[in-house]
Motif scaffolding. Structure first.
Motif, short mmCIF file in Angstrom:
data_model
loop_
_atom_site.label_atom_id
_atom_site.label_comp_id
_atom_site.label_asym_id
_atom_site.label_seq_id
_atom_site.Cartn_x
_atom_site.Cartn_y
_atom_site.Cartn_z
N VAL A 102 19.68 76.61 13.39
CA VAL A 102 19.00 76.15 13.60
C VAL A 102 18.26 75.07 14.58
CG1 VAL A 102 16.06 76.22 12.94
CG2 VAL A 102 17.81 77.68 11.79
N GLN A 103 17.59 75.53 15.89
CA GLN A 103 17.02 74.41 16.66
C GLN A 103 15.71 73.99 16.16
OE1 GLN A 103 18.34 73.00 19.68
NE2 GLN A 103 19.82 74.64 18.96
N LEU A 104 15.54 72.32 15.17
CA LEU A 104 15.32 71.97 14.13
C LEU A 104 14.91 70.42 14.72
CD1 LEU A 104 15.67 72.21 10.69
CD2 LEU A 104 13.15 72.45 11.80
N LYS A 105 13.49 70.42 15.43
CA LYS A 105 13.42 68.63 16.32
C LYS A 105 13.44 67.44 14.95
CE LYS A 105 11.90 71.11 20.67
NZ LYS A 105 11.86 71.86 20.19
N SER A 106 12.35 68.69 14.22
CA SER A 106 12.91 66.90 13.57
C SER A 106 12.57 67.78 11.70
CB SER A 106 11.10 66.33 13.62
OG SER A 106 10.30 66.92 13.44
N PHE A 107 12.91 67.59 10.90
CA PHE A 107 13.36 68.17 9.52
C PHE A 107 12.17 67.82 8.76
CE2 PHE A 107 17.54 67.39 9.84
CZ PHE A 107 18.80 68.72 10.16
N ASP A 108 11.55 68.42 7.65
CA ASP A 108 10.93 68.26 6.69
C ASP A 108 11.22 67.35 6.00
OD1 ASP A 108 8.27 69.86 7.53
OD2 ASP A 108 9.66 72.43 6.74
N LEU A 109 10.23 66.49 5.16
CA LEU A 109 11.12 65.80 4.38
C LEU A 109 11.91 66.02 3.51
CD1 LEU A 109 11.11 63.17 3.30
CD2 LEU A 109 8.44 63.67 1.70
N ARG A 110 11.36 67.68 2.96
CA ARG A 110 12.34 68.01 1.90
C ARG A 110 13.75 68.37 2.49
NH1 ARG A 110 12.63 73.95 0.07
NH2 ARG A 110 14.48 74.87 0.90
N GLU A 111 14.18 68.21 3.35
CA GLU A 111 15.88 68.68 4.03
C GLU A 111 16.04 67.62 4.02
OE1 GLU A 111 13.61 71.33 6.07
OE2 GLU A 111 13.29 71.62 4.09
N ALA A 112 14.92 66.09 4.94
CA ALA A 112 16.22 65.15 5.17
C ALA A 112 16.54 64.60 3.86
CB ALA A 112 14.67 64.46 6.09
N SER A 113 15.25 64.04 2.75
CA SER A 113 15.90 63.73 2.01
C SER A 113 16.61 64.59 0.63
CB SER A 113 14.36 62.95 1.08
OG SER A 113 13.52 65.04 0.91
N GLU A 114 15.58 65.57 0.28
CA GLU A 114 16.17 66.18 -1.07
C GLU A 114 17.48 66.63 -0.56
OE1 GLU A 114 13.60 67.79 -3.50
OE2 GLU A 114 12.56 66.45 -3.55
N ASP A 115 17.59 67.62 0.53
CA ASP A 115 18.63 68.06 0.63
C ASP A 115 19.09 67.78 1.48
OD1 ASP A 115 17.58 70.14 -1.49
OD2 ASP A 115 16.63 71.43 0.46
N SER A 116 19.35 66.74 1.61
CA SER A 116 20.11 66.07 2.85
C SER A 116 21.57 66.89 2.95
CB SER A 116 20.33 65.11 3.04
OG SER A 116 20.31 64.06 1.93
N ASP A 117 22.73 66.70 1.97
CA ASP A 117 23.74 67.07 2.52
C ASP A 117 23.96 68.18 2.06
OD1 ASP A 117 24.32 64.38 2.39
OD2 ASP A 117 24.61 64.29 0.12
N TYR A 118 23.30 69.01 2.27
CA TYR A 118 23.61 70.62 1.54
C TYR A 118 23.28 71.58 2.95
CZ TYR A 118 23.67 75.15 -0.24
OH TYR A 118 23.54 76.77 -1.04
N PRO A 119 24.82 71.95 3.08
CA PRO A 119 24.66 72.59 4.32
C PRO A 119 23.89 73.78 5.20
CG PRO A 119 26.23 73.27 3.27
CD PRO A 119 25.74 72.45 2.61
N PHE A 120 23.08 74.19 3.56
CA PHE A 120 22.55 75.46 4.01
C PHE A 120 21.13 75.37 3.94
CE2 PHE A 120 26.91 77.43 3.17
CZ PHE A 120 27.11 78.60 4.20
N LEU A 121 20.99 76.16 4.81
CA LEU A 121 18.81 76.26 4.75
C LEU A 121 19.00 77.56 4.28
CD1 LEU A 121 17.64 75.28 8.32
CD2 LEU A 121 17.28 74.56 6.39
#
Ligand SMILES: NC(=O)NCCC[C@H](N)C(=O)O
Length: 410
Positions: A130-149
């Protein structure tokens, strides 16, 4: 001519069935995610597909129309408004109601043709897709190592569970575990929007908008008025009483529901992993669900003038004889009842037998002791390949959702 759904038994000649060929979702399981995704091992996909094609071939050669889940969903999304609504609901149920990630997921999925889009959703969407210019805080912090959205849905090849045909309608199920909960959204869209089903008078006896849980592996259509439903790891007593109420009130033809309590564990997660109907008077049963004298806690539900009556019984043979009006019946033990063979073959779905006609069944070839005893009891057995498919803990009944069976004469 029957309507699009007509399943008034477990054994009438199987005319049409929904399958899902295992796809890349199965390769998106890792050792870390295996328990959460309800797998005990990681199937080798090319062989799993070969085995599944073998299963489909046997069904087709015996006169069954085979429909594939992903095709049906894509066809149901023909109308643009429906496609958009489906996408929004699927993304929302995957944990992204609003925000940048929800928008980016929608943009990505919407850029694909419907079949590819459906298959990508089933396989799971990785962050890099997915083309994400910036992540929401959740993916950037809590789920940062998890590969799947969006998580893969590797259990989809068990089409039996998210929905179950009953008479001329079906239940679309609120599933127990998060890993499978989105699966029934596909069926909701098929029934509401696919030409074959929409506006054809298909009754949804119970929809997925509930908190109490039920899964199709627990729902057995024993006759045109009797159901058996497992009280199991996956199906709660509340949901059984609720669907019984709906069937009794809505002229479904069903006036008897037998709730059968089975052990609540992964090996025996649904009633059809331990008990199936395979002929007018023949059933497979895993000996571990019965006491030595054939007892299992069961409750028989009937409609009454002001509600539902509930009667407790323990003698399985007697319960089946009374409710199905049979003089006698043959309970065939998995693995011939041997203390080692029975649990081994049950683990690999030796009790999970799919009837394609009265006295004619499809089984996994690996369960050779159970297959031999089925033949000894007079059944015609079609064996299918089973090294990889069984790693997901489901057999031929789990892998099939019948939508049309011929009515029985007696
Ligand atoms: N009816 C069935 O017993 N389906 C098998 C489902 C297996 C799947 N891995 C699950 O745990 O839900």
């Amino acid at each position: 001519m029957s309507g699009p759904i007509n399943v008034k038994s477990e054994i009438g000649k199987l005319k049409a069935v929904i399958l899902k060929r295992p796809g890349k979702e199965v390769e998106n399981i890792t050792p870390d995610t295996m328990p959460r995704l309800l797998f005990d091992d990681i199937p080798y996909l090319p062989i799993a597909q070969k085995e599944h094609d073998d299963f489909a071939r046997v069904l087709k050669e015996n006169g069954t129309e085979v429909l594939y889940l992903d095709d049906l969903v894509a066809e149901a999304l023909e109308e643009e408004k429906v496609r958009q609504e489906f996408l929004e609901r699927m993304i929302s149920e995957s944990g992204f109601q609003t925000g940048k990630t929800a928008t980016a997921l929608k943009e990505y999925l919407d850029s694909l043709d419907s079949l590819t889009m459906v298959q990508r959703i089933m396989e799971g969407i990785r962050k890099e897709d997915v083309q994400l210019k910036s992540f929401d805080l959740r993916e950037a912090s809590e789920d940062s190592d998890y590969p799947f959205l969006m998580d893969p849905m590797p259990n989809l090849y068990f089409t039996r569970d998210p929905a179950a045909s009953i008479g001329t309608g079906l239940s679309i199920n609120h599933m127990t575990f998060a890993a499978r909960r989105r699966e029934s959204l596909f069926m909701e869209y098929i029934i509401a929007h696919h030409k074959r089903f929409a506006n054809q008078g298909v009754h949804v006896w119970r929809n997925r908008n509930h908190n109490t849980r039920i899964e199709g592996g627990d729902e057995l259509v024993l006759s045109n008025h009797v159901l058996a439903i497992g009280v199991s790891q996956r199906t709660s007593a509340e949901a059984i009483q609720d669907i019984a109420g709906s069937l009794f009130e809505n002229a479904s033809g069903y006036d008897t529901v037998i709730a059968i309590k089975i052990p609540h564990n992964h090996a025996m997660m649904h009633l059809d992993t331990v008990f199936t109907m395979i002929n007018y008077d023949q059933f497979t049963v895993h000996p571990a669900i019965l006491t030595k004298d054939g007892q299992v806690d069961s409750w028989i539900l009937h409609p009454t003038k002001d509600g539902i009556s509930i009667e407790h019984q323990r003698d399985l043979k007697q319960v089946l004889k009374t409710t199905l009006n049979l003089d006698d019946l043959d309970l065939i033990p998995t693995g011939n009842g041997d203390p080692i063979v029975a649990p081994r073959e049950q683990w690999n779905d030796g009790s999970n037998t799919l009837a394609i006609a009265p006295g004619e069944v499809v089984t996994y070839n690996r369960n050779y002791v159970s297959n031999k005893i089925l033949r000894k009891h007079g059944l015609k057995v079609h064996e299918v390949l089973s090294s990889e498919l069984s790693r997901g803990r489901g057999g031929p009944r789990c892998m099939s959702m019948p939508i049309v069976r011929e009515d029985l004469n007696k």
